[in-house]
Design a protein around this motif. Sequence first.
Motif, PDB file in Angstrom:
ATOM      1  N   HIS A 171       0.856  -1.187   0.000  1.00 54.68           N
ATOM      2  CA  HIS A 171       0.000   0.000   0.000  1.00 54.68           C
ATOM      3  C   HIS A 171       0.893   1.239   0.000  1.00 54.68           C
ATOM      4  CE1 HIS A 171       0.468  -0.011   4.540  1.00 54.68           C
ATOM      5  NE2 HIS A 171       0.564   1.288   4.304  1.00 54.68           N
ATOM      6  N   SER A 172       0.294   2.394  -0.209  1.00 57.19           N
ATOM      7  CA  SER A 172       1.053   3.641  -0.161  1.00 57.19           C
ATOM      8  C   SER A 172       0.202   4.718   0.496  1.00 57.19           C
ATOM      9  CB  SER A 172       1.476   4.089  -1.565  1.00 57.19           C
ATOM     10  OG  SER A 172       0.343   4.511  -2.300  1.00 57.19           O
ATOM     11  N   ARG A 173       0.887   5.691   1.056  1.00 61.19           N
ATOM     12  CA  ARG A 173       0.202   6.836   1.655  1.00 61.19           C
ATOM     13  C   ARG A 173       0.884   8.103   1.173  1.00 61.19           C
ATOM     14  NH1 ARG A 173      -0.244   8.179   8.065  1.00 61.19           N
ATOM     15  NH2 ARG A 173       1.959   7.706   7.900  1.00 61.19           N
ATOM     16  N   LEU A 174       0.087   9.081   0.783  1.00 60.37           N
ATOM     17  CA  LEU A 174       0.619  10.335   0.264  1.00 60.37           C
ATOM     18  C   LEU A 174       0.419  11.438   1.292  1.00 60.37           C
ATOM     19  CD1 LEU A 174       1.890  11.605  -2.272  1.00 60.37           C
ATOM     20  CD2 LEU A 174      -0.414  12.154  -3.060  1.00 60.37           C
ATOM     21  N   MET A 175       1.507  12.126   1.628  1.00 65.39           N
ATOM     22  CA  MET A 175       1.489  13.210   2.606  1.00 65.39           C
ATOM     23  C   MET A 175       2.042  14.478   1.957  1.00 65.39           C
ATOM     24  SD  MET A 175       2.885  10.959   5.855  1.00 65.39           S
ATOM     25  CE  MET A 175       4.047  10.010   4.900  1.00 65.39           C
ATOM     26  N   VAL A 176       1.875  15.622   2.630  1.00 64.60           N
ATOM     27  CA  VAL A 176       2.330  16.900   2.068  1.00 64.60           C
ATOM     28  C   VAL A 176       3.229  17.614   3.079  1.00 64.60           C
ATOM     29  CG1 VAL A 176       1.655  19.149   1.157  1.00 64.60           C
ATOM     30  CG2 VAL A 176       0.237  17.144   0.680  1.00 64.60           C
ATOM     31  N   ASP A 177       4.369  18.123   2.589  1.00 62.29           N
ATOM     32  CA  ASP A 177       5.320  18.894   3.395  1.00 62.29           C
ATOM     33  C   ASP A 177       5.470  20.282   2.761  1.00 62.29           C
ATOM     34  OD1 ASP A 177       7.564  19.881   4.822  1.00 62.29           O
ATOM     35  OD2 ASP A 177       8.897  19.002   3.318  1.00 62.29           O
ATOM     36  N   THR A 178       5.231  21.323   3.527  1.00 61.28           N
ATOM     37  CA  THR A 178       5.357  22.689   3.002  1.00 61.28           C
ATOM     38  C   THR A 178       6.657  23.366   3.423  1.00 61.28           C
ATOM     39  OG1 THR A 178       4.125  23.517   4.906  1.00 61.28           O
ATOM     40  CG2 THR A 178       2.862  23.049   2.911  1.00 61.28           C
ATOM     41  N   THR A 179       7.478  22.691   4.237  1.00 59.76           N
ATOM     42  CA  THR A 179       8.706  23.314   4.737  1.00 59.76           C
ATOM     43  C   THR A 179       9.892  23.127   3.802  1.00 59.76           C
ATOM     44  OG1 THR A 179       9.493  21.345   5.922  1.00 59.76           O
ATOM     45  CG2 THR A 179       7.932  22.775   7.086  1.00 59.76           C
ATOM     46  N   ASN A 180       9.848  22.130   2.950  1.00 58.41           N
ATOM     47  CA  ASN A 180      10.965  21.740   2.067  1.00 58.41           C
ATOM     48  C   ASN A 180      12.190  21.254   2.849  1.00 58.41           C
ATOM     49  OD1 ASN A 180      10.122  24.597   0.081  1.00 58.41           O
ATOM     50  ND2 ASN A 180       9.427  22.530  -0.264  1.00 58.41           N
ATOM     51  N   ASN A 181      12.025  21.045   4.140  1.00 57.18           N
ATOM     52  CA  ASN A 181      13.166  20.621   4.959  1.00 57.18           C
ATOM     53  C   ASN A 181      13.570  19.172   4.726  1.00 57.18           C
ATOM     54  OD1 ASN A 181      13.421  23.115   6.172  1.00 57.18           O
ATOM     55  ND2 ASN A 181      12.091  22.598   7.896  1.00 57.18           N
ATOM     56  N   ILE A 182      12.644  18.381   4.172  1.00 63.85           N
ATOM     57  CA  ILE A 182      12.982  16.969   3.972  1.00 63.85           C
ATOM     58  C   ILE A 182      13.101  16.644   2.484  1.00 63.85           C
ATOM     59  CG2 ILE A 182      12.045  16.121   6.140  1.00 63.85           C
ATOM     60  CD1 ILE A 182       9.469  15.456   4.726  1.00 63.85           C
ATOM     61  N   ARG A 183      13.186  17.693   1.666  1.00 63.45           N
ATOM     62  CA  ARG A 183      13.377  17.473   0.233  1.00 63.45           C
ATOM     63  C   ARG A 183      14.682  16.702   0.008  1.00 63.45           C
ATOM     64  NH1 ARG A 183      12.482  22.417  -3.846  1.00 63.45           N
ATOM     65  NH2 ARG A 183      10.332  21.954  -3.255  1.00 63.45           N
ATOM     66  N   GLY A 184      14.629  15.726  -0.851  1.00 60.88           N
ATOM     67  CA  GLY A 184      15.821  14.922  -1.122  1.00 60.88           C
ATOM     68  C   GLY A 184      15.743  13.530  -0.545  1.00 60.88           C
ATOM     69  N   ILE A 185      14.765  13.287   0.358  1.00 62.56           N
ATOM     70  CA  ILE A 185      14.598  11.933   0.873  1.00 62.56           C
ATOM     71  C   ILE A 185      14.257  11.007  -0.291  1.00 62.56           C
ATOM     72  CG2 ILE A 185      13.006  10.468   2.176  1.00 62.56           C
ATOM     73  CD1 ILE A 185      12.879  12.611   4.290  1.00 62.56           C
ATOM     74  N   ASP A 186      14.992   9.920  -0.417  1.00 63.46           N
ATOM     75  CA  ASP A 186      14.779   9.025  -1.549  1.00 63.46           C
ATOM     76  C   ASP A 186      14.998   7.581  -1.103  1.00 63.46           C
ATOM     77  OD1 ASP A 186      14.153   8.398  -4.190  1.00 63.46           O
ATOM     78  OD2 ASP A 186      16.228   8.493  -4.848  1.00 63.46           O
ATOM     79  N   GLY A 187      13.971   7.019  -0.484  1.00 60.44           N
ATOM     80  CA  GLY A 187      14.083   5.652  -0.004  1.00 60.44           C
ATOM     81  C   GLY A 187      14.472   5.568   1.456  1.00 60.44           C
ATOM     82  N   LEU A 188      14.180   6.624   2.233  1.00 63.05           N
ATOM     83  CA  LEU A 188      14.506   6.631   3.661  1.00 63.05           C
ATOM     84  C   LEU A 188      13.718   5.534   4.378  1.00 63.05           C
ATOM     85  CD1 LEU A 188      16.008   8.330   5.925  1.00 63.05           C
ATOM     86  CD2 LEU A 188      13.792   9.426   6.284  1.00 63.05           C
ATOM     87  N   SER A 189      14.402   4.756   5.205  1.00 63.81           N
ATOM     88  CA  SER A 189      13.756   3.677   5.950  1.00 63.81           C
ATOM     89  C   SER A 189      12.911   4.241   7.087  1.00 63.81           C
ATOM     90  CB  SER A 189      14.806   2.728   6.524  1.00 63.81           C
ATOM     91  OG  SER A 189      14.209   1.822   7.435  1.00 63.81           O
ATOM     92  N   GLU A 190      11.812   3.567   7.402  1.00 67.37           N
ATOM     93  CA  GLU A 190      10.952   4.023   8.504  1.00 67.37           C
ATOM     94  C   GLU A 190      11.658   3.925   9.845  1.00 67.37           C
ATOM     95  OE1 GLU A 190       7.593   1.877   9.728  1.00 67.37           O
ATOM     96  OE2 GLU A 190       8.627  -0.023   9.917  1.00 67.37           O
ATOM     97  N   THR A 191      12.736   3.166   9.920  1.00 63.74           N
ATOM     98  CA  THR A 191      13.475   3.035  11.183  1.00 63.74           C
ATOM     99  C   THR A 191      14.463   4.175  11.404  1.00 63.74           C
ATOM    100  OG1 THR A 191      15.161   1.659  10.118  1.00 63.74           O
ATOM    101  CG2 THR A 191      13.282   0.523  11.098  1.00 63.74           C
ATOM    102  N   ASP A 192      14.653   5.023  10.395  1.00 60.32           N
ATOM    103  CA  ASP A 192      15.588   6.143  10.522  1.00 60.32           C
ATOM    104  C   ASP A 192      15.018   7.169  11.505  1.00 60.32           C
ATOM    105  OD1 ASP A 192      16.936   8.742   9.912  1.00 60.32           O
ATOM    106  OD2 ASP A 192      17.881   7.545   8.328  1.00 60.32           O
ATOM    107  N   PRO A 193      15.823   7.677  12.453  1.00 57.62           N
ATOM    108  CA  PRO A 193      15.344   8.667  13.433  1.00 57.62           C
ATOM    109  C   PRO A 193      14.744   9.924  12.798  1.00 57.62           C
ATOM    110  CG  PRO A 193      17.513   7.845  14.049  1.00 57.62           C
ATOM    111  CD  PRO A 193      17.224   7.307  12.679  1.00 57.62           C
ATOM    112  N   LYS A 194      15.138  10.245  11.562  1.00 54.20           N
ATOM    113  CA  LYS A 194      14.609  11.431  10.891  1.00 54.20           C
ATOM    114  C   LYS A 194      13.104  11.335  10.664  1.00 54.20           C
ATOM    115  CE  LYS A 194      18.888  12.262   8.268  1.00 54.20           C
ATOM    116  NZ  LYS A 194      19.477  12.245   6.910  1.00 54.20           N
ATOM    117  N   VAL A 195      12.598  10.106  10.565  1.00 55.68           N
ATOM    118  CA  VAL A 195      11.178   9.913  10.288  1.00 55.68           C
ATOM    119  C   VAL A 195      10.334  10.524  11.399  1.00 55.68           C
ATOM    120  CG1 VAL A 195       9.334   8.206  10.038  1.00 55.68           C
ATOM    121  CG2 VAL A 195      11.516   7.875   8.866  1.00 55.68           C
TER     122      VAL A 195
END
Length: 370
Positions: A129-153
């Motif tokens: 499945h997939s879920r689509l979310m929206v970020d208006t800060t552009n602070n996480i632009r560049g994430i490309d395959g980040l694991s859900e276990t990464d503290p950044k999540v």
Amino acid sequence: MITYEDVVKRAKFIGKVTETRYMPPFPADRKFQAYLNERGLTVGEITKIKLWIEGGMKEGILKSTDNRQQSIESELVKPDLVLKMNKPYPISGENLEDFRFFSLPSKTPRDEYITAIGFTAGNKKVVHHSRLMVDTTNNIRGIDGLSETDPKVYEFQKTALKEEFLYGWVPGNDKINFPKGTGVKLNANADFLLNMHYAPSPVPDTDQSEIQLYFAKDKIEREVRNFTLRENDISNKPFLIKAGQKATFFISKKIDKSMSLISVLPHMHLIGKTFRAFVITPDGEVVNLVKIDSWDFNWQMTYQFKKLLKIPAGSTFIVEGTYDNTAENPENPYNPPRDIGYGWGTKDEMFNLVLYYLDYKEGDENIEQK
């Protein structure tokens, strides 16, 4: 199935699955509530298929291919923006669940209103499945395959998300179209965050999924909103189905404002058996939402009501889900059965109802969705 030859060699099978109403799939009870996006055949249509088969499956008069193609293309509305994952994501082939986040910058020069959203799984064999979310800060632009276990999540979920749930794709789901004159506001240059769940695969593979966005051409008068009833809202916790047992869980949630419901999306996993949701108004009226007597993980949908449903302030949402964690359940992922609780994995369980709505306006209940 596009050509006569495609159909005729499967004709008897088609006759059987349409006569039993196994196809086209539509799990919800139509007597419980009416939906805009109902799939189904009339008795007359089913009979016509049966008589065609019994009559020798004669071929009809072939129309011009060019004319047919032009007709199909004229009916299709092209999306205003298509965003695809930056590159194919590699699936390990180690039979493991995999949860990943991908940033898809919109690069829109101005604010837009989204009137419809679609999703195409690049590889339906591995996309759970997939879920689509929206970020208006552009602070996480560049994430490309980040694991859900990464503290950044955890950090970006707390600080960066304007929309925690804009759209969800599950097997069987369709594009969502919002009522005329309504839409979800998309801020200029906002980023979409695609949360992908990949099912276990025994062989290496890849996926490159995409989203399709349709923007308003006319003035938008009202904003579409959403909320989710989830496991934290369950009345009879804990959400745990013991090995060898069946269980029923309930959600009871009171709302403090009036709303007009556009659609509902029920969600469970493999050992889910039945799902029912309705609303009790302050006057004691019951408003039916959705009822599924035989849950099928492979056919899940966003059920869009034929008319907007008025839900008065002070109403209570009631959701009921049953689960079968016994060895007699052929869909049980474990043999012998194990305790199953909450989790995003295919072999875990969930109990959700996602709702799109508008803040209520007098007369909404008379508006037919198109």
